[in-house]
Design a protein around this motif. Structure first.
Motif, PDB file in Angstrom:
ATOM      1  N   LEU A  48       0.825  -1.206   0.000  1.00 24.82           N
ATOM      2  CA  LEU A  48       0.000   0.000   0.000  1.00 24.82           C
ATOM      3  C   LEU A  48       0.861   1.260   0.000  1.00 24.82           C
ATOM      4  O   LEU A  48       0.514   2.253  -0.644  1.00 24.82           O
ATOM      5  CB  LEU A  48      -0.930  -0.011   1.209  1.00 24.82           C
ATOM      6  N   ALA A  49       1.976   1.218   0.728  1.00 24.21           N
ATOM      7  CA  ALA A  49       2.872   2.374   0.743  1.00 24.21           C
ATOM      8  C   ALA A  49       3.441   2.638  -0.651  1.00 24.21           C
ATOM      9  O   ALA A  49       3.556   3.794  -1.087  1.00 24.21           O
ATOM     10  CB  ALA A  49       4.009   2.145   1.744  1.00 24.21           C
ATOM     11  N   LEU A  50       3.787   1.571  -1.363  1.00 23.24           N
ATOM     12  CA  LEU A  50       4.292   1.727  -2.724  1.00 23.24           C
ATOM     13  C   LEU A  50       3.190   2.242  -3.648  1.00 23.24           C
ATOM     14  O   LEU A  50       3.444   3.090  -4.518  1.00 23.24           O
ATOM     15  CB  LEU A  50       4.849   0.396  -3.234  1.00 23.24           C
ATOM     16  N   CYS A  51       1.985   1.726  -3.465  1.00 21.32           N
ATOM     17  CA  CYS A  51       0.837   2.248  -4.232  1.00 21.32           C
ATOM     18  C   CYS A  51       0.695   3.745  -4.001  1.00 21.32           C
ATOM     19  O   CYS A  51       0.428   4.517  -4.933  1.00 21.32           O
ATOM     20  CB  CYS A  51      -0.451   1.549  -3.809  1.00 21.32           C
ATOM     21  N   LEU A 101       2.515  -6.100  -7.922  1.00 23.39           N
ATOM     22  CA  LEU A 101       1.081  -5.859  -7.848  1.00 23.39           C
ATOM     23  C   LEU A 101       0.788  -4.404  -7.486  1.00 23.39           C
ATOM     24  O   LEU A 101      -0.200  -3.833  -7.950  1.00 23.39           O
ATOM     25  CB  LEU A 101       0.456  -6.803  -6.821  1.00 23.39           C
ATOM     26  N   SER A 102       1.650  -3.796  -6.679  1.00 24.35           N
ATOM     27  CA  SER A 102       1.468  -2.391  -6.318  1.00 24.35           C
ATOM     28  C   SER A 102       1.544  -1.492  -7.543  1.00 24.35           C
ATOM     29  O   SER A 102       0.774  -0.542  -7.679  1.00 24.35           O
ATOM     30  CB  SER A 102       2.538  -1.970  -5.308  1.00 24.35           C
ATOM     31  N   ILE A 336      -6.885   7.233   0.444  1.00 27.61           N
ATOM     32  CA  ILE A 336      -7.421   5.950   0.911  1.00 27.61           C
ATOM     33  C   ILE A 336      -6.291   4.985   1.259  1.00 27.61           C
ATOM     34  O   ILE A 336      -6.309   4.323   2.299  1.00 27.61           O
ATOM     35  CB  ILE A 336      -8.355   5.353  -0.162  1.00 27.61           C
ATOM     36  N   ASP A 337      -5.277   4.901   0.385  1.00 26.06           N
ATOM     37  CA  ASP A 337      -4.159   3.981   0.622  1.00 26.06           C
ATOM     38  C   ASP A 337      -3.335   4.409   1.833  1.00 26.06           C
ATOM     39  O   ASP A 337      -2.791   3.559   2.553  1.00 26.06           O
ATOM     40  CB  ASP A 337      -3.266   3.901  -0.610  1.00 26.06           C
ATOM     41  N   SER A 338      -3.203   5.725   2.057  1.00 26.20           N
ATOM     42  CA  SER A 338      -2.457   6.195   3.226  1.00 26.20           C
ATOM     43  C   SER A 338      -3.078   5.687   4.505  1.00 26.20           C
ATOM     44  O   SER A 338      -2.379   5.247   5.424  1.00 26.20           O
ATOM     45  CB  SER A 338      -2.410   7.728   3.245  1.00 26.20           C
TER      46      SER A 338
END
Length: 388
Positions: A48-51, A101-102, A336-338
Motif C-alpha cells: 500500500l505504501a508503494l501504491c 502488484l502495487s 485511501i491507501d495512506s
C-alpha cells in the motif's frame, strides 16, 4: 457501439481477473510457503505504501498516454505478478510479487472505472459499476468451485490456473477502444497541482475518502486474510472452507442491486445500513467460535461492502470536475491507501496476539468511518435523495 464494446470487454476482464483459484486458501497458501500472518500484513502495508508513492505519477501518465495503453501495460504486468506468485516461496518472493502488484494497482486505479464511466451513460454508471464488480465476484465464484471440486490441497495447481485466467484478461485488454486521447506533457504538472489543491482544500471530500478507506480496509483484511483463521478457529475443515468461500463469493455479487436499493432507500440510508452492518459483523466474529457464527459474520461483512462499493465509486466520480479523471481519482486513492497502510499494520499486530482484538478494531473503524461520512450530509454536500 465503441462504448458498448468497451463495457463488455471490461466485464470480461473483471471476470477473468476475479478467477483467483487460490483465493479460498490465500492465507494458508502463504503460510505453507513459510510466511507468517504478521509478515502477510507487513507485505500488504509495504504494498500500500508503494501504491501511495505511485498513484499520482500513474494518474498523470494515464491521462497523458491514454487509458487503453495504461490498461494493456498494467494487465501484462498483472500476469507476470501471478507467475511470480505461482512459483514463490518465502517472504522475499511474496514481497516481490506484491511490489509488482502495487505497480499494477496504482496504474489501474481510476483507469478502469474511468473507462466504464466514460463509456456508459451517466445515469447508468452505478449500475455498470455494480455489474463490473459483480462479474469479478462471479470469476471468484467459478475459481472457488474449481478449487473445491478439483484442486483441493494442490496449492501450486491453484496458482497455475490463476496464471492462465490472467493471461486471457491481458489478451482481451488489447481490444479496448480509447476513450481519452493522450495530451501534451506540458499541461500535466499544472493540472496535477490544481487537482491536488482542490482535493486537499475540501475537508468534506477528505473525510469521505477516509470513511471509505476504513470500511474498505476492514473488509479486505477480514474477508481475505483473517477469514480462514476464523474458520479454522470455528472448527471448519479445508474442504468446507472452499465451499463456504463459494457461498460468500455469491453473496458478494449483491452489488448488482446497489443502484436499485439506492433509488428505493436513498443514499444516506443505504450507507448507514452498510457501515452499521459491517461493524456488527466484526463484533459477531470477535466473540464467536462456532461455524454458523463465523460464516454469518463474513457473509454480513461481504454483503455490506458489496452494496456500498458501486455507490461510493459513483459518488467519487461525481465529485470530479476536471477532464483528467484518472489524476483526480489517483489523488483520492492516495488518501485511501495512506489510511490503509496504518490500518493493515494495526490489524496484523493485533491478529498475531488475538483475533478478537483485531476484529474489535475493525468494528471501531467502521463506526468511525460512518461518522466521517455523516459530516458530508450535515454539510449538505450530498442530497441523500433517490438517484439512479
Amino acid at each position: 457501439m465503441m462504448q458498448k464494446k468497451n463495457i463488455y470487454l471490461m466485464y470480461a476482464v473483471s471476470c477473468l481477473q476475479g478467477m483467483v483459484f487460490y483465493g479460498p486458501i490465500a492465507t494458508l497458501y502463504r503460510q505453507a510457503q513459510g510466511v507468517s500472518v504478521f509478515e502477510i500484513t507487513l507485505i500488504e502495508s509495504i504494498s500500500l505504501a508503494l501504491c501511495l508513492a505511485l498513484e499520482l505519477p500513474w494518474g498523470i501518465v494515464a491521462d497523458r498516454i491514454g487509458y487503453k495503453k495504461t490498461m494493456v501495460f498494467c494487465n501484462l504486468l498483472y500476469l507476470i505478478s501471478k507467475i511470480v506468485f505461482w512459483r514463490a516461496s518465502g517472504f522475499p518472493a511474496f514481497l516481490l510479487e506484491r511490489i509488482m502488484l502495487s505497480v499494477v494497482m496504482a496504474g489501474l486505479s481510476g483507469v478502469d472505472t474511468s473507462i466504464l464511466y466514460l463509456s456508459a451513460a451517466k445515469e447508468n454508471s452505478q449500475k455498470v459499476f455494480g455489474f463490473y464488480n459483480s462479474l469479478g465476484t462471479a470469476g471468484l465464484l467459478a475459481a472457488a468451485f474449481v478449487y473445491s471440486a478439483v484442486v483441493g490441497d494442490n496449492y501450486r495447481l491453484a496458482g497455475f490456473l490463476t496464471v492462465v485466467s490472467y493471461g486471457a484478461a491481458a489478451a482481451l485488454s488489447l481490444f479496448l477502444s480509447e476513450v481519452k486521447a493522450g495530451e501534451r506533457e506540458k499541461t500535466a504538472a499544472k493540472e496535477f497541482y490544481s487537482c491536488l489543491k482542490r482535493t486537499l482544500s475540501d475537508k468534506y471530500l477528505f473525510l469521505f475518502l477516509l470513511g471509505i478507506a476504513f470500511l474498505n480496509e476492514t473488509h479486505q483484511t477480514v474477508t481475505v486474510f483473517l477469514n480462514q483463521l476464523l474458520y479454522v478457529r470455528a472448527g471448519i475443515g479445508s474442504k468446507a472452507i472452499g465451499w463456504l468461500y463459494m457461498f460468500v463469493t455469491v453473496i458478494g455479487m449483491c452489488g448488482v442491486f446497489s443502484a436499485a436499493l439506492t433509488r428505493r432507500l436513498g443514499e444516506r440510508f443505504l450507507i448507514r445500513a452498510c457501515y452499521l452492518s459491517a461493524a456488527a459483523s466484526c463484533l459477531l466474529l470477535a466473540f464467536t467460535d462456532i461455524p454458523l457464527g463465523a460464516a454469518g459474520g463474513i457473509v454480513m461483512l461481504r454483503t455490506a461492502f458489496g452494496l456500498f462499493s458501486p455507490l461510493q465509486t459513483r459518488l467519487q466520480n461525481e465529485q470530479i470536475t476536471t477532464a483528467d479523471r484518472a489524476t483526480a481519482l489517483s489523488i483520492n486513492a492516495v488518501i485511501i491507501d495512506s489510511a490503509g497502510v496504518g490500518t493493515n499494520l494495526v490489524f496484523g499486530a493485533l491478529a498475531e496476539k488475538s483475533l478478537t482484538a483485531a476484529l474489535l478494531a475493525g468494528a471501531c473503524l467502521c463506526v468511525t468511518g460512518l461518522f466521517f461520512i455523516e459530516r458530508i450530509w450535515r454539510a449538505k454536500r450530498f442530497s441523500g435523495a433517490d438517484v439512479s
